[in-house]
Design a protein around this motif. Structure first.
Motif, short mmCIF file in Angstrom:
data_model
loop_
_atom_site.label_atom_id
_atom_site.label_comp_id
_atom_site.label_asym_id
_atom_site.label_seq_id
_atom_site.Cartn_x
_atom_site.Cartn_y
_atom_site.Cartn_z
N GLN A 160 0.83 -1.21 0.00
CA GLN A 160 0.00 0.00 0.00
C GLN A 160 0.86 1.26 0.00
N ASN A 161 1.92 1.26 0.79
CA ASN A 161 2.79 2.43 0.85
C ASN A 161 3.59 2.62 -0.43
N ALA A 162 3.90 1.53 -1.12
CA ALA A 162 4.58 1.65 -2.41
C ALA A 162 3.67 2.38 -3.41
N TYR A 163 2.40 2.01 -3.43
CA TYR A 163 1.44 2.72 -4.30
C TYR A 163 1.25 4.16 -3.83
N LEU A 164 1.27 4.38 -2.52
CA LEU A 164 1.11 5.73 -1.99
C LEU A 164 2.27 6.62 -2.42
N ARG A 165 3.49 6.09 -2.34
CA ARG A 165 4.66 6.88 -2.76
C ARG A 165 4.60 7.22 -4.25
N ALA A 166 3.99 6.32 -5.02
CA ALA A 166 3.85 6.56 -6.46
C ALA A 166 2.64 7.43 -6.77
N ASP A 167 1.93 7.88 -5.72
CA ASP A 167 0.71 8.67 -5.87
C ASP A 167 -0.33 7.91 -6.69
N LYS A 168 -0.44 6.61 -6.43
CA LYS A 168 -1.35 5.75 -7.18
C LYS A 168 -2.26 4.94 -6.26
N LEU A 169 -2.49 5.43 -5.06
CA LEU A 169 -3.34 4.71 -4.12
C LEU A 169 -4.62 5.50 -3.88
N LYS A 170 -5.75 4.82 -4.06
CA LYS A 170 -7.06 5.44 -3.91
C LYS A 170 -7.82 4.73 -2.79
N VAL A 171 -8.60 5.49 -2.02
CA VAL A 171 -9.43 4.89 -0.98
C VAL A 171 -10.90 5.15 -1.30
N LEU A 172 -11.71 4.11 -1.15
CA LEU A 172 -13.15 4.23 -1.28
C LEU A 172 -13.77 3.84 0.06
N LEU A 173 -14.66 4.66 0.55
CA LEU A 173 -15.27 4.40 1.85
C LEU A 173 -16.51 3.53 1.69
N LEU A 174 -16.63 2.54 2.55
CA LEU A 174 -17.83 1.72 2.60
C LEU A 174 -18.90 2.51 3.35
N ASP A 175 -20.10 2.53 2.82
CA ASP A 175 -21.14 3.33 3.46
C ASP A 175 -21.67 2.63 4.71
N ARG A 176 -22.52 3.35 5.43
CA ARG A 176 -23.03 2.83 6.71
C ARG A 176 -23.92 1.60 6.52
N GLY A 177 -24.41 1.39 5.32
CA GLY A 177 -25.26 0.24 5.05
C GLY A 177 -24.50 -1.01 4.68
N THR A 178 -23.18 -0.92 4.66
CA THR A 178 -22.36 -2.08 4.31
C THR A 178 -21.78 -2.71 5.57
N ALA A 179 -22.00 -4.00 5.71
CA ALA A 179 -21.44 -4.73 6.85
C ALA A 179 -20.12 -5.37 6.45
N TRP A 180 -19.11 -5.20 7.28
CA TRP A 180 -17.83 -5.88 7.10
C TRP A 180 -17.57 -6.69 8.36
N LEU A 181 -17.44 -7.99 8.19
CA LEU A 181 -17.26 -8.90 9.30
C LEU A 181 -15.95 -9.65 9.13
N ASP A 182 -15.11 -9.60 10.15
CA ASP A 182 -13.85 -10.34 10.18
C ASP A 182 -14.05 -11.52 11.12
N THR A 183 -14.04 -12.72 10.59
CA THR A 183 -14.46 -13.89 11.37
C THR A 183 -13.27 -14.70 11.89
N GLY A 184 -12.36 -14.03 12.56
CA GLY A 184 -11.15 -14.71 13.02
C GLY A 184 -11.20 -15.26 14.43
N THR A 185 -12.31 -15.02 15.15
CA THR A 185 -12.44 -15.53 16.52
C THR A 185 -13.79 -16.25 16.65
N PHE A 186 -13.94 -17.03 17.73
CA PHE A 186 -15.21 -17.72 17.96
C PHE A 186 -16.35 -16.72 18.09
N GLU A 187 -16.11 -15.64 18.81
CA GLU A 187 -17.16 -14.64 19.01
C GLU A 187 -17.57 -14.02 17.68
#
Length: 287
Positions: free
Chosen positions: A201-228
């Protein structure tokens, strides 16, 4: 564009269960966990996909998914014999990527939202550089964090900072043009001996070629790395499916909707699955 699912790792936070089975093969409600990241790539109309996993787990993924032809896709499999960092996926998959761009998703990340597919299509369209996503979180110190200005220009990327510069975490979905192979080869291992995704990511940032898109409030992102988090994700999927009568992460349905397979092929896939209810759902899908 090609896709990579990184489904390796030892899953130590899920011991003793993951001593015998990959966490990405464990169920999130009514489907194996890997169906959800796979459905994300399919929704972006990516049907050439590389699955990377450990030597002991890779045969199980091949047994589950096959070569992909049954859903109009082409699946390839490669071994990551030990954890070497997320960015190592681009080295393991260099021959698979070839001259194409690539979307890489972590095998334990789930995305769901009415506008998410549109965000993904926007990220892929006219790709020139790298695209990451950002979602606001309450505990940014637990994640990789992106800082950006009012014009959405990325200012910095930090991994689990003690004093985060923003509340926007970077989910486990990354889209890069073909320079990613070059950047992965140039990346130096971190003190823990891994090639960190932040290096790319930082390599693209240094090249001024990194873009960020924000996920809206209606989008769920779940990271399922624990039992909980797995239990929470299963409950989330169950509630949505029960209320809407629609399935989340149904790879056969997405393949049909995208025209990868026809109605008769969908019916053929559904017949052996009728007793579980999954097949009945597939048979109920109209045009």
């Amino acid at each position: 564009m090609k896709g990579i699912i990184l489904a390796g790792g030892s899953g130590t936070r899920l011991y003793p269960i993951t001593m015998a089975i990959s966490k990405q093969l464990m169920p999130i409600y009514d489907k194996p966990m890997i169906y959800y990241p796979l459905s994300t790539l399919l929704s972006a109309r990516i049907n050439e996909i590389l699955i990377i996993s450990t030597p002991q787990d890779l045969p199980r993924f091949e047994q589950l998914l096959g070569d992909g032809s049954r859903i109009g896709c082409k699946f390839t499999y490669k071994v990551q014999d030990k954890p070497r960092g997320l960015a190592d996926a681009f080295l393991v998959g260099a021959d698979f990527i070839g001259n194409d761009s690539v979307a890489m998703i972590l095998g334990d990340n789930i995305f769901y939202g009415s506008d998410f597919d549109d965000n993904l299509q926007e990220a892929i369209k006219d790709l020139d550089g790298g695209v990451i996503f950002g979602q606001k979180v309450a505990d940014p110190e637990r994640y990789g964090i992106v800082e950006f200005d009012q014009d959405m220009k990325v200012l910095s990327i930090e991994e689990k900072p003690e004093k985060p510069k923003s509340n926007y975490a970077i989910p486990g979905l990354y889209i890069f043009d073909n320079h990613v192979i070059e950047y992965a080869n140039e990346a130096k291992p971190s003190p823990r001996g891994e090639i960190e995704i932040t290096e790319i990511q930082n390599a693209y940032l240094r090249a001024d070629k990194l873009k960020v898109l924000l996920l809206d409030r209606g989008t769920a992102w779940l990271d399922t790395g624990t039992f909980e988090s797995m239990n929470q994700a299963s409950q989330f999927v169950k509630v949505i499916e029960d209320r809407q009568g629609l399935k989340i992460g149904c790879i056969e349905e997405i393949a049909f909707r995208n025209g990868f397979i026809n109605k008769q092929q969908l019916i053929t896939l559904a017949r052996p699955l009728e007793k579980s209810g999954y097949g009945k759902y597939l048979l109920s899908i109209d045009n």
